[in-house]
Design a protein around this motif. Structure first.
Motif, PDB file in Angstrom:
ATOM      1  N   PRO A  10       0.773  -0.910  -0.172  1.00  0.00           N
ATOM      2  CA  PRO A  10       0.017  -0.114  -0.016  1.00  0.00           C
ATOM      3  C   PRO A  10       0.840   1.162  -0.010  1.00  0.00           C
ATOM      4  O   PRO A  10       2.024   1.209   0.627  1.00  0.00           O
ATOM      5  CB  PRO A  10      -0.885   0.106   1.343  1.00  0.00           C
ATOM      6  CG  PRO A  10      -0.621  -1.378   1.677  1.00  0.00           C
ATOM      7  CD  PRO A  10       0.533  -1.908   1.168  1.00  0.00           C
ATOM      8  N   PRO A  11       0.504   2.320  -0.697  1.00  0.00           N
ATOM      9  CA  PRO A  11       1.157   3.661  -0.429  1.00  0.00           C
ATOM     10  C   PRO A  11       1.515   4.339   0.634  1.00  0.00           C
ATOM     11  O   PRO A  11       0.726   4.439   1.545  1.00  0.00           O
ATOM     12  CB  PRO A  11       0.225   4.421  -1.469  1.00  0.00           C
ATOM     13  CG  PRO A  11      -1.182   4.004  -1.203  1.00  0.00           C
ATOM     14  CD  PRO A  11      -0.947   2.489  -0.796  1.00  0.00           C
ATOM     15  N   VAL A  12       2.557   4.605   0.752  1.00  0.00           N
ATOM     16  CA  VAL A  12       2.985   5.740   1.620  1.00  0.00           C
ATOM     17  C   VAL A  12       3.704   6.947   1.251  1.00  0.00           C
ATOM     18  O   VAL A  12       4.482   6.906   0.265  1.00  0.00           O
ATOM     19  CB  VAL A  12       4.252   5.030   2.713  1.00  0.00           C
ATOM     20  CG1 VAL A  12       4.596   6.069   3.621  1.00  0.00           C
ATOM     21  CG2 VAL A  12       3.890   3.645   2.983  1.00  0.00           C
ATOM     22  N   THR A  13       2.889   8.004   1.553  1.00  0.00           N
ATOM     23  CA  THR A  13       3.097   9.104   1.135  1.00  0.00           C
ATOM     24  C   THR A  13       3.915   9.991   2.038  1.00  0.00           C
ATOM     25  O   THR A  13       3.228  10.336   3.086  1.00  0.00           O
ATOM     26  CB  THR A  13       2.062   9.999   0.461  1.00  0.00           C
ATOM     27  OG1 THR A  13       1.160   9.025   0.197  1.00  0.00           O
ATOM     28  CG2 THR A  13       2.277  10.737  -0.811  1.00  0.00           C
ATOM     29  N   HIS A  14       5.105  10.686   1.580  1.00  0.00           N
ATOM     30  CA  HIS A  14       5.616  11.303   2.608  1.00  0.00           C
ATOM     31  C   HIS A  14       5.773  12.852   2.016  1.00  0.00           C
ATOM     32  O   HIS A  14       6.516  13.185   1.158  1.00  0.00           O
ATOM     33  CB  HIS A  14       7.095  11.020   2.925  1.00  0.00           C
ATOM     34  CG  HIS A  14       8.036  11.709   3.785  1.00  0.00           C
ATOM     35  ND1 HIS A  14       8.909  12.460   3.887  1.00  0.00           N
ATOM     36  CD2 HIS A  14       8.037  11.370   5.247  1.00  0.00           C
ATOM     37  CE1 HIS A  14       9.471  13.100   4.925  1.00  0.00           C
ATOM     38  NE2 HIS A  14       8.954  12.342   5.847  1.00  0.00           N
ATOM     39  N   TYR A  15       5.071  13.767   2.781  1.00  0.00           N
ATOM     40  CA  TYR A  15       5.049  15.036   2.461  1.00  0.00           C
ATOM     41  C   TYR A  15       5.733  15.986   3.361  1.00  0.00           C
ATOM     42  O   TYR A  15       5.370  15.999   4.455  1.00  0.00           O
ATOM     43  CB  TYR A  15       3.535  15.812   2.273  1.00  0.00           C
ATOM     44  CG  TYR A  15       3.084  15.071   0.858  1.00  0.00           C
ATOM     45  CD1 TYR A  15       3.347  15.718  -0.200  1.00  0.00           C
ATOM     46  CD2 TYR A  15       1.973  14.035   1.106  1.00  0.00           C
ATOM     47  CE1 TYR A  15       2.569  15.133  -1.402  1.00  0.00           C
ATOM     48  CE2 TYR A  15       1.329  13.537  -0.046  1.00  0.00           C
ATOM     49  CZ  TYR A  15       2.116  14.076  -1.491  1.00  0.00           C
ATOM     50  OH  TYR A  15       1.259  13.710  -2.387  1.00  0.00           O
ATOM     51  N   ASN A  16       6.654  16.792   2.727  1.00  0.00           N
ATOM     52  CA  ASN A  16       7.378  17.663   3.676  1.00  0.00           C
ATOM     53  C   ASN A  16       6.558  19.180   3.306  1.00  0.00           C
ATOM     54  O   ASN A  16       6.709  19.552   2.107  1.00  0.00           O
ATOM     55  CB  ASN A  16       8.741  17.788   3.271  1.00  0.00           C
ATOM     56  CG  ASN A  16       9.428  18.786   4.116  1.00  0.00           C
ATOM     57  OD1 ASN A  16       9.089  19.469   4.659  1.00  0.00           O
ATOM     58  ND2 ASN A  16      10.794  18.452   4.520  1.00  0.00           N
ATOM     59  N   LEU A  17       6.004  19.419   4.336  1.00  0.00           N
ATOM     60  CA  LEU A  17       4.939  20.932   3.897  1.00  0.00           C
ATOM     61  C   LEU A  17       6.140  22.126   3.518  1.00  0.00           C
ATOM     62  O   LEU A  17       5.555  22.896   2.801  1.00  0.00           O
ATOM     63  CB  LEU A  17       3.982  21.221   5.094  1.00  0.00           C
ATOM     64  CG  LEU A  17       2.795  20.441   5.245  1.00  0.00           C
ATOM     65  CD1 LEU A  17       1.977  20.635   6.270  1.00  0.00           C
ATOM     66  CD2 LEU A  17       2.131  20.399   3.889  1.00  0.00           C
ATOM     67  N   ASN A  18       7.264  22.058   3.742  1.00  0.00           N
ATOM     68  CA  ASN A  18       8.217  23.068   3.663  1.00  0.00           C
ATOM     69  C   ASN A  18       8.708  22.948   2.176  1.00  0.00           C
ATOM     70  O   ASN A  18       9.122  24.048   1.762  1.00  0.00           O
ATOM     71  CB  ASN A  18       9.461  22.635   4.547  1.00  0.00           C
ATOM     72  CG  ASN A  18       9.179  23.038   5.863  1.00  0.00           C
ATOM     73  OD1 ASN A  18       8.452  22.311   6.624  1.00  0.00           O
ATOM     74  ND2 ASN A  18       9.865  24.035   6.431  1.00  0.00           N
ATOM     75  N   LEU A 143      -8.517  19.962  -0.100  1.00  0.00           N
ATOM     76  CA  LEU A 143      -7.133  20.549  -0.122  1.00  0.00           C
ATOM     77  C   LEU A 143      -6.218  19.405   0.161  1.00  0.00           C
ATOM     78  O   LEU A 143      -6.501  18.383   1.033  1.00  0.00           O
ATOM     79  CB  LEU A 143      -7.127  21.433   0.990  1.00  0.00           C
ATOM     80  CG  LEU A 143      -6.017  22.038   1.515  1.00  0.00           C
ATOM     81  CD1 LEU A 143      -5.739  23.318   0.333  1.00  0.00           C
ATOM     82  CD2 LEU A 143      -6.244  22.993   2.760  1.00  0.00           C
ATOM     83  N   GLY A 144      -5.083  19.272  -0.534  1.00  0.00           N
ATOM     84  CA  GLY A 144      -4.157  18.093  -0.426  1.00  0.00           C
ATOM     85  C   GLY A 144      -2.797  18.627   0.196  1.00  0.00           C
ATOM     86  O   GLY A 144      -2.700  19.771   0.155  1.00  0.00           O
ATOM     87  N   PRO A 145      -1.953  17.856   0.272  1.00  0.00           N
ATOM     88  CA  PRO A 145      -0.772  18.132   0.775  1.00  0.00           C
ATOM     89  C   PRO A 145       0.067  19.053  -0.403  1.00  0.00           C
ATOM     90  O   PRO A 145       0.958  19.793   0.166  1.00  0.00           O
ATOM     91  CB  PRO A 145       0.043  16.694   1.269  1.00  0.00           C
ATOM     92  CG  PRO A 145      -0.728  15.629   0.588  1.00  0.00           C
ATOM     93  CD  PRO A 145      -2.152  16.142   0.143  1.00  0.00           C
ATOM     94  N   ASP A 264      -1.702  27.634   2.962  1.00  0.00           N
ATOM     95  CA  ASP A 264      -1.335  27.414   4.615  1.00  0.00           C
ATOM     96  C   ASP A 264      -2.219  28.490   5.251  1.00  0.00           C
ATOM     97  O   ASP A 264      -2.325  28.028   6.569  1.00  0.00           O
ATOM     98  CB  ASP A 264       0.169  28.308   4.522  1.00  0.00           C
ATOM     99  CG  ASP A 264       1.229  27.240   4.346  1.00  0.00           C
ATOM    100  OD1 ASP A 264       0.851  26.068   3.832  1.00  0.00           O
ATOM    101  OD2 ASP A 264       2.351  27.549   4.228  1.00  0.00           O
ATOM    102  N   ARG A 267      -4.583  25.795   6.080  1.00  0.00           N
ATOM    103  CA  ARG A 267      -4.217  24.880   7.016  1.00  0.00           C
ATOM    104  C   ARG A 267      -4.166  25.212   8.364  1.00  0.00           C
ATOM    105  O   ARG A 267      -4.104  24.336   9.065  1.00  0.00           O
ATOM    106  CB  ARG A 267      -2.580  24.538   6.344  1.00  0.00           C
ATOM    107  CG  ARG A 267      -2.988  23.758   4.933  1.00  0.00           C
ATOM    108  CD  ARG A 267      -1.554  22.828   4.846  1.00  0.00           C
ATOM    109  NE  ARG A 267      -1.662  22.146   3.524  1.00  0.00           N
ATOM    110  CZ  ARG A 267      -0.906  22.776   2.290  1.00  0.00           C
ATOM    111  NH1 ARG A 267      -0.670  23.848   2.328  1.00  0.00           N
ATOM    112  NH2 ARG A 267      -1.244  22.082   1.073  1.00  0.00           N
ATOM    113  N   ASP A 268      -3.791  26.517   8.286  1.00  0.00           N
ATOM    114  CA  ASP A 268      -3.770  27.141  10.012  1.00  0.00           C
ATOM    115  C   ASP A 268      -4.957  26.790  10.686  1.00  0.00           C
ATOM    116  O   ASP A 268      -5.026  26.813  11.622  1.00  0.00           O
ATOM    117  CB  ASP A 268      -3.255  28.438   9.967  1.00  0.00           C
ATOM    118  CG  ASP A 268      -1.795  28.668   9.815  1.00  0.00           C
ATOM    119  OD1 ASP A 268      -0.900  27.766   9.962  1.00  0.00           O
ATOM    120  OD2 ASP A 268      -1.452  29.987   9.990  1.00  0.00           O
TER     121      ASP A 268
END
Ligand SMILES: Nc1nc2c(ncn2[C@@H]2O[C@H](COP(=O)(O)OP(=O)(O)O)[C@@H](O)[C@H]2O)c(=O)[nH]1
Ligand SMILES: Nc1nc2c(ncn2[C@@H]2O[C@H](COP(=O)(O)OP(=O)(O)O)[C@@H](O)[C@H]2O)c(=O)[nH]1
Ligand SMILES: [Mn+2]
Ligand SMILES: [Mn+2]
Lengths: 310, 310
Positions: A10-18, A143-145, A264, A267-268
């Motif tokens: 299964p998918p693992v998604t790693h998002y760095n919001l930075n 809204l997505g990453p 953002d 997102r806040d």
């Protein structure tokens, strides 16, 4: 548990919001834009204008929410027809990255979307509270990453400069809105003319603050009604043909006809309050909530977009 | 615009929010659960407990947000190690539907996560405001159109019944929370013992309302501090061994240690206020905001989950 073939992990998604940038040069930086439209009626002019936006379509996701009534069903059918045309049969450059259509799981509070009924003062609180919930559903669900910008664009905005997104993003503001006008036939002039349309973009006034301070906790201030003189400075009224199109003014209340928001800000936690928030709801309440989170709204009085004329 | 091979037409997703059920029988109805965890430190006990949840893992999406500091980097590394183990090398039934890891793009306001520093009263507003923003980022970014339930589960919850999700969902409440305890070694008894941990689950009191009415607009009420006696009824204190484990009480404030929320509550706009909202912030403010949207919180005083003991 499954038969035969080995399933993919299964998918693992790693998002760095930075790493998701939000800059004044969004095209250069390949920033994703989410265009969100609550839609009660479908207007061909809206879709045609959308297609003309010159922001790279492969960076644009569209999100719609339509009510689950007869009018909403009709609009959904028309919308899907145009989507199919664009996504399946148009040039690749015209196609959008992805499209999400939501149907609202609550009844709109008014039986009629006609302008007379829609703008009656006693109908405003229920109507705008329902609109706020529709906007929130759409926002929270789409809204997505990877989203950098959210462009709120009403379904009855039928004319904007094709460079709308770039032009607004250039200002590097947390939330920014152009001035919404309406074209009409002026019988005096015997010619087409235009008039201000969206009165929700305003600068607060001492009188409005005074009115608010005397209200019950659940009362709301409304703009554009003679019974409730707010003396707010309306952006609609400060358009000046001779001034710079990119002139900025700070705003305390905003409308949702065309509103570019840095992801953002949402997102806040900034959303459209369906309940009175400092005596404001929906888009006007959103500006106030953004402010509470430290983000100031900006208006462009001399940059125009146009609302459909029913 | 592209070379050689014909691209697939971009995806159009049509979601009817009415078709996403949220029922007391979520397994039977194949309802998707999003488990959201803000995580400053990684505890193996949290992960082991998560793996033991008997809700079908193929219906569970996990979402994490970790701060971008040294501690957060270390926690991310450990978390990813466990994720790889589970998603790549475990039995298929143990694997989750999908996993999203976000890194927070703002600095946590406290330099230390140690309990003494973390719980100082003067640090609470900044700390909980930052936590609220982290929760909102996670929520706005991961909630999708197919989500039925959101389980907020803190990263230091190391022991729950494996049937946690089903047990809470069974009550069919918009937001519901168990009672959060902590195991510790009791030197008097010379044996392991347990004590209440989460004081954010409470029923409001006239005294607290009185305190709030005299506060400045930006002041917040805090629970569990001697300087500020609220006389609220704390769910942590009403645990009764002899009573039904499924006994319900209505709550005015909630904590986030373990909190099951119907996705529609969030979709309506309920988020974690990072600013004082009726003198409440974060999870306690969330309960109030949900209430303003018409949703009442419920607590299960006799249903226990356990917090890590540092
Ligand atoms: N999903 C949804 N959209 C709506 C509803 N009512 C209006 N809209 C849409 O929301 C946008 C703003 O509403 P509108 O009635 O045009 O506001 P006005 O221009 O200020 O009178 C338009 O795109 C409408 O089509 C509703 O009940 N549900
Ligand atoms: N992303 C993120 N998570 C945090 C931060 N501070 C705490 N957490 C996590 O948020 C949850 C609740 O915080 P915690 O400090 O345990 O609260 P307490 O148990 O009430 O003292 C735990 O899972 C923490 O690991 C932060 O700054 N950023
Ligand atoms: Mn309109
Ligand atoms: Mn904790």
């Amino acid at each position: 548990a499954s038969g035969g073939k080995k399933p993919k992990p299964p998918p693992v998604t790693h998002y760095n919001l930075n790493n998701v940038t939000i800059t004044p040069n969004p095209i250069e930086n390949r920033e994703n834009v989410l265009i969100l439209t609550p839609m009660a009626r479908f207007y061909q002019g809206y879709w045609d204008n959308l297609l003309k936006l010159s922001y790279p379509h492969e960076l644009i996701t569209l999100g719609f929410i339509l009510p689950k009534n007869k009018e909403g069903n009709a609009a959904t059918t028309e919308l899907q027809k145009q989507i199919t045309k664009t996504q399946k049969y148009s040039l690749e450059k015209d196609r959008f990255k992805s499209i999400i259509i939501l149907r609202q799981d609550f009844e709109p509070p008014l039986s009629s979307q006609d302008e007379g009924e829609r703008h009656k003062m006693q109908n405003q609180k229920a109507r705008r509270s329902a609109m706020a919930k529709a906007r929130n559903s759409l926002l929270f669900t789409t809204l997505g990453p990877a989203t950098s910008w959210v462009l709120w664009l009403d379904g009855d905005i039928i004319e904007t400069p094709p460079t709308l997104i770039q032009d607004l993003a250039m200002h590097d503001k947390p939330l920014i809105t152009p001035n919404c006008f309406q074209r009409f036939y002026n019988p005096q002039k015997k010619a087409m003319d235009e008039r201000p349309y969206d009165f929700n973009n305003w600068v607060d006034s001492p009188q409005a603050k005074e009115l608010a301070s005397k209200m019950g906790p659940d009362d709301i201030l409304l703009e554009g009604y003679a019974d409730m003189a707010t003396y707010r400075l309306l952006m609609a009224k400060v358009f000046d043909e001779k001034s710079d199109r990119h002139e900025e003014i700070p705003l305390d209340g905003v409308g949702g006809t065309a509103l570019l928001v840095k992801a953002d800000v949402h997102r806040d936690g900034a959303m459209f309050p369906p309940f009175p928030f400092y005596h404001l709801i929906e888009t006007e309440g959103f500006a106030k909530m953004a402010r509470r989170l430290g983000w100031q709204a900006t208006g462009l009085p001399n940059y125009k977009v146009y609302h459909y004329n029913e």
